[in-house]
Design a protein around this motif. Sequence first.
Motif, mmCIF file in Angstrom:
data_model
loop_
_atom_site.group_PDB
_atom_site.id
_atom_site.type_symbol
_atom_site.label_atom_id
_atom_site.label_comp_id
_atom_site.label_asym_id
_atom_site.label_seq_id
_atom_site.Cartn_x
_atom_site.Cartn_y
_atom_site.Cartn_z
ATOM 1 N N TYR A 70 0.854 -1.199 0.000
ATOM 2 C CA TYR A 70 0.000 0.000 0.000
ATOM 3 C C TYR A 70 0.882 1.239 0.000
ATOM 4 C CZ TYR A 70 -3.407 -3.498 1.519
ATOM 5 O OH TYR A 70 -4.201 -4.609 1.609
ATOM 6 N N SER A 71 1.667 1.378 -1.036
ATOM 7 C CA SER A 71 2.676 2.443 -1.072
ATOM 8 C C SER A 71 2.056 3.837 -1.125
ATOM 9 C CB SER A 71 3.602 2.241 -2.278
ATOM 10 O OG SER A 71 2.842 2.250 -3.481
ATOM 11 N N ASP A 72 0.859 3.975 -1.711
ATOM 12 C CA ASP A 72 0.250 5.298 -1.857
ATOM 13 C C ASP A 72 -0.751 5.608 -0.763
ATOM 14 O OD1 ASP A 72 -1.419 3.311 -2.676
ATOM 15 O OD2 ASP A 72 -2.389 4.482 -4.275
ATOM 16 N N LEU A 73 -0.780 4.813 0.321
ATOM 17 C CA LEU A 73 -1.737 5.012 1.393
ATOM 18 C C LEU A 73 -1.006 5.284 2.710
ATOM 19 C CD1 LEU A 73 -4.267 2.104 0.637
ATOM 20 C CD2 LEU A 73 -4.426 4.504 -0.085
ATOM 21 N N TYR A 74 -1.737 5.941 3.586
ATOM 22 C CA TYR A 74 -1.257 6.141 4.964
ATOM 23 C C TYR A 74 -2.114 5.272 5.866
ATOM 24 C CZ TYR A 74 -0.393 8.383 9.444
ATOM 25 O OH TYR A 74 -0.075 8.613 10.784
ATOM 26 N N ILE A 75 -1.449 4.323 6.580
ATOM 27 C CA ILE A 75 -2.167 3.301 7.341
ATOM 28 C C ILE A 75 -1.845 3.467 8.822
ATOM 29 C CG2 ILE A 75 -2.462 0.824 7.700
ATOM 30 C CD1 ILE A 75 -1.525 0.442 4.796
ATOM 31 N N GLN A 76 -2.920 3.390 9.625
ATOM 32 C CA GLN A 76 -2.785 3.397 11.074
ATOM 33 C C GLN A 76 -3.493 2.162 11.633
ATOM 34 O OE1 GLN A 76 -4.625 7.342 11.514
ATOM 35 N NE2 GLN A 76 -2.754 8.000 12.609
#
Length: 425
Positions: A70-76
Motif C-alpha cells: 500500500y505504497s500510496d496510502l497512509y495506514i494506522q
Amino acid sequence: MRRRLLSSTLLVAVIGVLLLGIPLGVAVNRLIEEEATQELSSHAKSLLGEVEYARIQDQPVDEQQLERKYSDLYIQIYAKGTPPQVITVGTEPPESQKMTEDAQSENGVYVAVSRDKTGVEREVRAWLFLILGLAAAALAVAVGLAIVQSRRLTLPLSDLAMIAERLGSGDARPSKHRYGIQELDRVAEVLDRSATRISDLLAREREFATDASHQLRTPLTGLTMRLEEIVAAADEPGIVKEEGEAAIVQAERLTAVIDELLATARRQRQAQTEIVELDGLLDQQLIEWGPAFRRAGRRLSLVGARGLQALGTAGGIGQVISTLLENSLKHGDGTVTMTTCARDRSIVIEVADEGKGIPDDLAPRVFERNVSGGGSTGLGLPLARALAAADGGRLELVRSRPAAFAFFLRQVGDTGRNRVVRGPA
C-alpha cells in the motif's frame, strides 16, 4: 433568415448541452469520489482481516510488506493488548487533502486508511475536461448542421423568389425544380401550376387576337361590299335604301361577332337552347354573299327543305355558314349550293362547290389551326368548328373532291344535350 436559423439552432444546442452537461459533471464528480471512498473502505477491511489473521497465528504484522503493498496510502493500526500495539505505515497527507476510511473488529483491532485527495481531484478534472470537449464538439456539430440546414432552406427560397419574380415579369415557363423538402416542393408545384395557367392565358389571348382579326374580316368585307353597292347605285334611291339596310345588318353582325369573340376569350360562351329559324338566317346569307359571287361570275343557291328550326345561337350558326361561304368563294369554283335537310336527330346544312376540292394529304388536317392549302391564315375552319361545337353541333368535311362541308345542328326538342360550354370545344 440564415442568421436567425443559426442563432436559434445554436441557442437550442447550448440549452441542450447545459441541461445534459451540468448534471453529467455533477454525477461524474460524485461517482469518482464514491469510488475512491469505497476503495479506501475495501483496503481498510482487507487490512483488518490481515491483522486479525496475524494475531491468531501469533505473528507480528510485517510493516515493510504493508508499505510495499500500500505504497500510496497512509495506514494506522491499533490493537488492544499488553502492551497495546500501534503501527503506522506511509506518509500522512495534509489534513485539508486527506480522505480516511476505517474498520474495527470485536477483538479491539482498529484500522484507519488515508490517501491524498489530489489524485481524485485530478481524475475529476480530467473527466470534466472530457465533458467540456464533448460539449464543444456537440456545439460545433450543431453549428455545422445549422449552416447546412440554413443553406438547404434559404437557397431554395431564394430560387423560389427568383421564379416568382420571373413569373411577374411575364416569363411563364415552369421551372420543374424540386428540393427534397415537402413544403418547398409544394410551393414549387403551385408556382409551376401558376406558370402553366399564365402560359395558357397568354396563349388564349394571342389566339383571341388572331381569331378576332380573322373573324372580323368577314363582316367587314361584307360591309365594304354593301357600301360599294350603295356607291354604285347612288342614282337609284330604292336600291340605295336596300343596300343601306343591308349595310346596317352587316354592322349589327359585326357587333355580334365582337360579342362572340369576347365571350369566347372569357371562356364563358354558353350554348343555350334557343330556337333559330334557319330560313331567315340562310336568306340573309344569300343577300350578303350574292353580290360577291356575282362579281366573281359565279352563282350562290339555296335548296332543300324549308321551315326548318334548330337549337343553337343565331350568331354562331351565321358565323359558321359565313366562313364556309367565304372559303368556297376564295378557294372553290363554280356554283356554291347550300342544301338543308332534316334527319332523325339533326338538322344538316351542307355547303358544296364545284371546284377542284381539297388535296388528299390536306383533307385529314383541314380543321387544324394554321393549316391551309391556299395561302390563307388557316384559322377560319378551326374557329368555325369550335363555334359549331359550342352550339352543340358539329362541322364535318363530308367530301373532299369537290369540297362539301356539312353543319349538323340539334333539332328542336333535343333537350338532353343542353349544357354550358366554356370556351371552344
